[in-house]
Design an enzyme around this catalytic site. Structure first.
Site, PDB file in Angstrom:
ATOM      1  N   SER A  67       0.675  -1.176   0.122  1.00 52.89           N
ATOM      2  CA  SER A  67       0.227  -0.024  -0.057  1.00 52.89           C
ATOM      3  C   SER A  67       0.728   1.149  -0.114  1.00 52.89           C
ATOM      4  CB  SER A  67      -0.780   0.109   1.272  1.00 52.89           C
ATOM      5  OG  SER A  67      -1.542   0.902   1.340  1.00 52.89           O
ATOM      6  N   TYR A 113      -1.929  -1.074  10.708  1.00 53.58           N
ATOM      7  CA  TYR A 113      -2.234  -1.134   9.307  1.00 53.58           C
ATOM      8  C   TYR A 113      -0.926  -0.834   8.343  1.00 53.58           C
ATOM      9  CZ  TYR A 113      -3.952  -1.323   4.341  1.00 53.58           C
ATOM     10  OH  TYR A 113      -4.004  -1.510   3.078  1.00 53.58           O
TER      11      TYR A 113
END
Ligand code: NAD
Ligand code: MG
Length: 343
Positions: A235, A248
């Site tokens: 990401s 995360y």
């Protein structure tokens, strides 16, 4: 030269000019489905029909979006607007003919788009997902079978090491081998403060995003031949962590690091390992706790293109990394961020 000649085969030409890797992010955006359509028409220069140039800002829905809370992991079928996973648009050209792929989180979002694209490129595909996502998974299985490809539905929780091993073994048995592994399943729960992240959440996020990738990859390695490809979904958060995604974002940094280290380790076996780093994409991960609902309303607005990406727009990156066209690409992180790339 026709005005839209410049739209033809942009990915290959630009990849040659820029080299593969981090700088490829804006190039890869150009390979979204309208361009892919050209390959259907034969591929050879001169045979391809001209495609219509499309302004990427206007291709897909823009914010504001409705608030639409769902329990995690969420369903694509309940999203408004429904995400585009390439169901109607992705056209293949045999780039993965005969390959056998396992995609975790293949029921929805980015994993579903990769599953559809792989099947249309000629691969047999096994998808992992959680049992509560059966209805989303069923749609994907039907789409893969509609291409005449083998489809395996493998529900289960990858936070469990024994299940991860079983997932790989069942995929290998059902597909008759394994050439492509996509570690894509992920958990994202936004919390305003570190004080709000429970040990349980921290553990579940790391188990899903990091441990499972380790367990699944380790099990798959016994089966992957030279020429195989591993693709991990990282990401933009690996590089630019949002304050409310503390746990995360760390897992995504782990995925980048794992990818680079493993690529060096597996080069001697002829196995390539790469990661994809998406920016904001319109998937069930976001309304089901990945973003606070007020942020969902403006999701993707900060991207220079002014909107979130749709899963269909990232599938070509997975196809490229899986195919032998990317034979000299390993240990790389391909951005697909709508212009928010920090690389
Ligand atoms: P998604 O919700 O469609 O996909 C995530 C999938 O993970 C789910 O469908 C589910 O099947 C799977 N999953 C979660 N927990 C699991 C568990 N315990 N066991 C088995 N499967 C489990 O959302 P997505 O956005 O397509 O997510 C795919 C990947 O993309 C994730 O790794 C996510 O972190 C990454 N990503 C997404 C975005 C975005 O904006 N959507 C941005 C960057 C990275
Ligand atoms: Mg899902």
């Amino acid at each position: 030269m026709r005005a839209n000649d410049s739209a033809e085969k942009p990915s290959r030409r630009h990849a040659m000019q820029t080299g593969a890797g981090l700088v490829a992010a804006p190039v890869l955006l150009a390979t979204s489905f309208p361009v892919v359509a050209q390959y259907k028409n034969g591929g050879a220069a001169g045979e391809a029909k001209a495609t219509t140039l499309q302004d990427p800002r206007n291709l897909y829905p823009k914010p504001p979006f409705k608030r639409q809370p769902q329990e995690p992991p969420g369903l694509a079928s309940k999203m408004d607007p429904r995400p585009d996973h390439g169901e109607k648009s992705y056209k293949g050209s045999g780039r993965l003919a005969g390959r056998r792929a396992l995609i975790t989180g293949g029921d929805s979002g980015i994993g579903r788009a990769a599953a559809i694209a792989f099947a249309r490129e000629g691969a047999d595909v096994a998808i992992g997902y959680l049992p509560v996502e059966e209805s989303d998974a069923k749609e994907v299985i039907e789409l893969i079978r509609a291409e005449g490809r083998k489809a395996l539905a493998l529900p289960g929780d990858i936070r469990d090491e024994a299940f991860c091993r079983k997932l790989v073994e069942t995929a290998v048995q059902g597909l008759g081998g394994l050439d492509i592994l996509v570690n894509n399943a992920g958990k994202q729960v936004a919390q305003p403060s570190i004080a709000d992240i429970t040990t349980e959440q921290f553990d579940a996020t790391f188990k899903t995003n990091v441990y499972a990738m380790f367990w699944i990859t380790k099990a798959a390695l016994q089966h992957l031949p030279a020429g195989a490809a591993i693709i991990n979904t990282a990401s933009i958060q690996a590089y630019e962590p949002s304050p409310n995604l503390l746990d995360y974002a760390q897992t995504k940094a782990c995925i980048v690091n794992f990818t680079k280290s493993l690529a060096k380790q597996l080069a001697e076996k002829g196995i390539r390992v790469n990661a994809v780093a998406p920016g904001p994409f319109w998937t069930p991960l976001q309304p089901s706790g990945g973003q606070p609902q007020e942020s969902l309303e403006t999701f993707g607005a900060k991207s220079p293109l002014g909107r979130p990406g749709q899963p269909a727009e990232i599938a070509p990156t997975y196809v490229l990394l899986a195919s032998s066209e990317a034979s000299y690409v390993t240990g790389e992180v391909f951005g697909n961020t709508g212009g928010t790339s920090p690389f």
